[in-house]
Write a protein that holds these residues in place. Sequence first.
Motif, PDB file in Angstrom:
ATOM      1  N   CYS A  46      75.355  74.459   0.046  1.00 21.48           N
ATOM      2  CA  CYS A  46      74.951  74.933  -1.413  1.00 21.48           C
ATOM      3  C   CYS A  46      76.106  75.331  -2.094  1.00 21.48           C
ATOM      4  CB  CYS A  46      73.871  75.871  -1.376  1.00 21.48           C
ATOM      5  SG  CYS A  46      74.317  77.515  -0.916  1.00 21.48           S
ATOM      6  N   ASN A  67      76.922  78.003  -3.036  1.00 23.57           N
ATOM      7  CA  ASN A  67      76.238  79.141  -3.966  1.00 23.57           C
ATOM      8  C   ASN A  67      75.770  80.226  -3.312  1.00 23.57           C
ATOM      9  OD1 ASN A  67      75.625  79.537  -6.752  1.00 23.57           O
ATOM     10  ND2 ASN A  67      73.559  79.022  -6.207  1.00 23.57           N
ATOM     11  N   ASN A 122      66.992  73.490  -9.074  1.00 31.33           N
ATOM     12  CA  ASN A 122      68.155  72.620  -8.407  1.00 31.33           C
ATOM     13  C   ASN A 122      69.062  73.476  -7.709  1.00 31.33           C
ATOM     14  OD1 ASN A 122      69.100  74.019 -10.689  1.00 31.33           O
ATOM     15  ND2 ASN A 122      70.606  72.146 -11.464  1.00 31.33           N
ATOM     16  N   GLN A 123      68.754  74.666  -7.135  1.00 32.46           N
ATOM     17  CA  GLN A 123      69.381  75.621  -6.453  1.00 32.46           C
ATOM     18  C   GLN A 123      68.240  76.111  -5.458  1.00 32.46           C
ATOM     19  OE1 GLN A 123      71.468  78.450  -8.884  1.00 32.46           O
ATOM     20  NE2 GLN A 123      73.409  77.036  -8.978  1.00 32.46           N
ATOM     21  N   GLY A 161      69.202  64.423 -14.922  1.00 32.94           N
ATOM     22  CA  GLY A 161      70.146  64.268 -13.509  1.00 32.94           C
ATOM     23  C   GLY A 161      70.233  62.920 -13.013  1.00 32.94           C
ATOM     24  N   THR A 209      76.721  67.757  -4.612  1.00 37.28           N
ATOM     25  CA  THR A 209      76.378  69.306  -4.469  1.00 37.28           C
ATOM     26  C   THR A 209      75.047  69.486  -4.292  1.00 37.28           C
ATOM     27  OG1 THR A 209      76.007  69.099  -7.037  1.00 37.28           O
ATOM     28  CG2 THR A 209      78.227  69.533  -6.352  1.00 37.28           C
ATOM     29  N   ARG A 210      74.687  70.792  -3.869  1.00 40.82           N
ATOM     30  CA  ARG A 210      73.388  70.977  -3.850  1.00 40.82           C
ATOM     31  C   ARG A 210      72.432  70.610  -5.042  1.00 40.82           C
ATOM     32  NH1 ARG A 210      70.194  70.354  -0.019  1.00 40.82           N
ATOM     33  NH2 ARG A 210      71.714  71.135   1.311  1.00 40.82           N
ATOM     34  N   GLU A 211      73.201  71.058  -6.084  1.00 42.36           N
ATOM     35  CA  GLU A 211      72.259  70.538  -7.493  1.00 42.36           C
ATOM     36  C   GLU A 211      72.064  69.085  -7.599  1.00 42.36           C
ATOM     37  OE1 GLU A 211      74.890  72.709  -7.031  1.00 42.36           O
ATOM     38  OE2 GLU A 211      74.373  74.553  -7.613  1.00 42.36           O
TER      39      GLU A 211
END
Lengths: 780, 157
Positions: free
Chosen positions: B47, B49, A697-698, A93, A278-280
């Motif tokens: 997110c 998502n 990662n989520q 990452g 991004t959240r990731e």
Amino acid sequence: MSVIGTSVTRKEAPNKVTGRARYTDDVNVPGTWHAVMVPSQQAHARIMAINTESAQNVAGVKAVLTGCDVAILTGDVIEDRPPLAHEKVRYWGEPVALVVAHDEASARRAAGLIEVRYQPLKVVNSIQEALAANAPLIHERISEYQVATPPAYPKRASNLADEANVVKGDVDMVWEQSAIRVQVRVKLPQVDHAAMEPRVAKAEILADGRVLIHSNTQAPYEVQKLLAKYFHLDPGQIIVQVPLIGGAFGGKATVHLEILAYLASKAVGGHAVKIANTREADLASSPVGMGLEADIGLAATKDGRLMAAKMRYFMDIGAYADSAPRIARAIAAQCTGPYKIEHLHADVYCVYTNHTYTTAFRGFGHMPMTFAIERAMDELARTLHIDPLELRERNALAPGDTTPTQARLTRSNLGDLPLAIDHMRTLIHWNGPTPRVVDDRHIRATGVAAFWKTSSSPPNAISGAIVTMNGDGSVNLSIGAVEFGAASKTTAAQILAEQLRIPLERVFIREEVNTHVDPEHWKTVASLSTYMVGRAVLDAANDLIRQLKDLAATVLRCSADDLDYGNEKLFVRDDPSIQLKFSDLALGYKYQEGDSIGGQLMGRGHFMIRHLNLLDQETGQGRPGPAWTVGVQAVEVEYDRMTHQYQILTAASVIDAGRVINPAAAVGQVMGGMNMGLGVASREVIHYDAQGQFLSNQFRTYRLMRVGEQPQEYRVEFVETPQVDSPFGARPLGEHGVLAIGAALANALSSAAEVPLNTLPLTPEAIWQARRRRLHYDTV
Amino acid sequence: MRSLTGPQAMTLTINGDARQVVVYPGETLLYTLRGDALGLTGAKPGCENGDCGACTVLIEQMPVKSCMVLTVEVEGSDITTVEGLQHAPIQQAFIDHGAFQCGYCTSGFLMVGHALSQQPDHDQGRLVEWLRSNICRCTSYQEITDAVRAVCSEIES
């Protein structure tokens, strides 16, 4: 009138319930370009080649940057981190390249076309692997790194970024002589801050050379200083603006995306560029909270008096040091918990691994440190058959004692843990730790744990405040503390209102911080804003009052000493009918004839931390913070012996808060803290696979508490032992709800499941495994 | 179904107003709402998502995560965002109960809570089930559930 001690509504509340509250990514300069990072797909590998050609050819792409374009190393304490990986990658990452394009979609498409050829290296996937003989070195050039902010002692040819030690008394002798000894080994994984607002930064370099940064940082003045240092700019050239922040928890106190945003803007001629996680990416690429493994040994007398402690802590700091050396010292300095132990030896190691790098996390190391000592305290209580609350009360530090680093404790800087423990007994109807059988499957148990924490701020941390008056006598307050939910702006406004004796509605405070106009505040961290900003605000208020009195004295032909104030008026003390309104003076006083004197009244105030020092390398001796906040927490669980699932029935905290400035906000901070601490302890964990790939990662793999999983009941109480040097006696409070609640949960579950639970998170599976291991061990 | 390629001009009904927008077929409703044309930034990306609910809006009075909906799917639907709440009881209830700190998840929770309060049935089980769709990292959740329950029971009585 008293604004202090009143549950006022936070200033920005109306905006937050109407969608009008603006965060960093809600306002963008039209035409802003986008930068997207290419994350490493390896945890530890040499970069052999990066092919950016196809990416460059994507329509709309304006620039592609790699580590070769950026020859600097960054880092808060140790300069060990290239903004873009150079020569090798050290975690899965890690940003390897940066694409700048007209729009996000093009940047993302191009980022996907960048080919990185890696030569994989052996992955250092745990603390043990990092410390093993012949372990692969994560930083081959560790001995060449600059220590930007001493102290830190990177160890050459090793994976040790730093080591902090505390030595007090004669531990070896007392250890041997002590009647009772317990040993506990705890293991906590890395966790994530998981602020709901992902990190984002924007940069624009104007033609006149000024650099505009917008970001959701907790440390705008640090962004300014570090960008100036890394890129040889004048600090005044750099303007950092921070609107409301959507949660931070320490994760936004480090300078990360701001550097990438600046590099991106510079690469495209200064155009406005945004980089939004991004959240990731926010989970895997930006820093997380450290993992910890610790061995705690406690020696005591048979009647439960602590005599000596031997402690070793190994922090999984991930691939880069960031603030880990500071956190190590915070752990070392508070390693005993709030207990008197005169003979001790503690070593804290910052261990590099090929995990995501780490930074401050709510509590600055005190949460995992507290887990370790509080599990050991419960084991000691169990061994001695002493009530665990009683054991803690008996050993509580008292005024006149010294801390592990030999800082002197007073009632003012320590507060009153025994009093808090006493309140806790009543609050939870304490009956001891013995589990209560509900039915043939379910059992209820209560666990307790205590904490203390200080700020671990640098000895020269500063804060400031500027108050200007409006024509109607109301005031505008300018401070450098950002607002991420802890009501720091509202608290500062309350302090000003109280000192000026005006209603809170008459204090106007901006939601955002702008380093160009707001006086510097070190960082909005360490729960210190009330203390530091508060002191600066009081100073500014007193300055303003002095100016009001001086001007009024001239007009009223009296001495300023004859004047008092209230209700937005100044009046002669012995004849209040001789008076002037604040509004008569705010923009200068106008005589009947029309001629005027004065000018706009503006108060300025500042504050600097005093009497702190850096800890001695050998013994740790020194004063790590201005004061400690102490408290005790408790958790009652109902545990299912068949499935090992459990419900949290009650979570309780009693904290010595000094004077509580905003009771409703304070209770909310503590309740929210408990929920976070329980989430961390019960379910949160960052998983890496055997190759070091970041698997969580989520939010469906990094699981947070949801509605219905929280404790059925929260109980919060404060005792109020004033911290004399703090505004109105208030103590830091923002982080403290998280500190010992996880330990209390582990203590409750250890009683209920009849097995020591020293590894987080406390999932039903983990409990099952611990019981199974115990069973196996007992029968072998 | 009509096939879509390239930018599409369409009319969306948002907070009672007809709004002309040009969107790409792959564009999420969250993206469209927050874009320069509409500027409805109350819905937040947390997110993208479907996990966190910070982007929740109402479509035909039902909460929907706007990051999980394509804008082209909701042409003709009645869309309500947090900006469309006009003195809804849930807003004051969130203030009264201290149901937010940083405020980032608040828009989403408000929309879920508001929609639930408009439902005929909002017993405890349903309340938990609905609010589980969203995440808050600051509060203890008790403040949020208390606020939503207060509004629901007020409407009942």
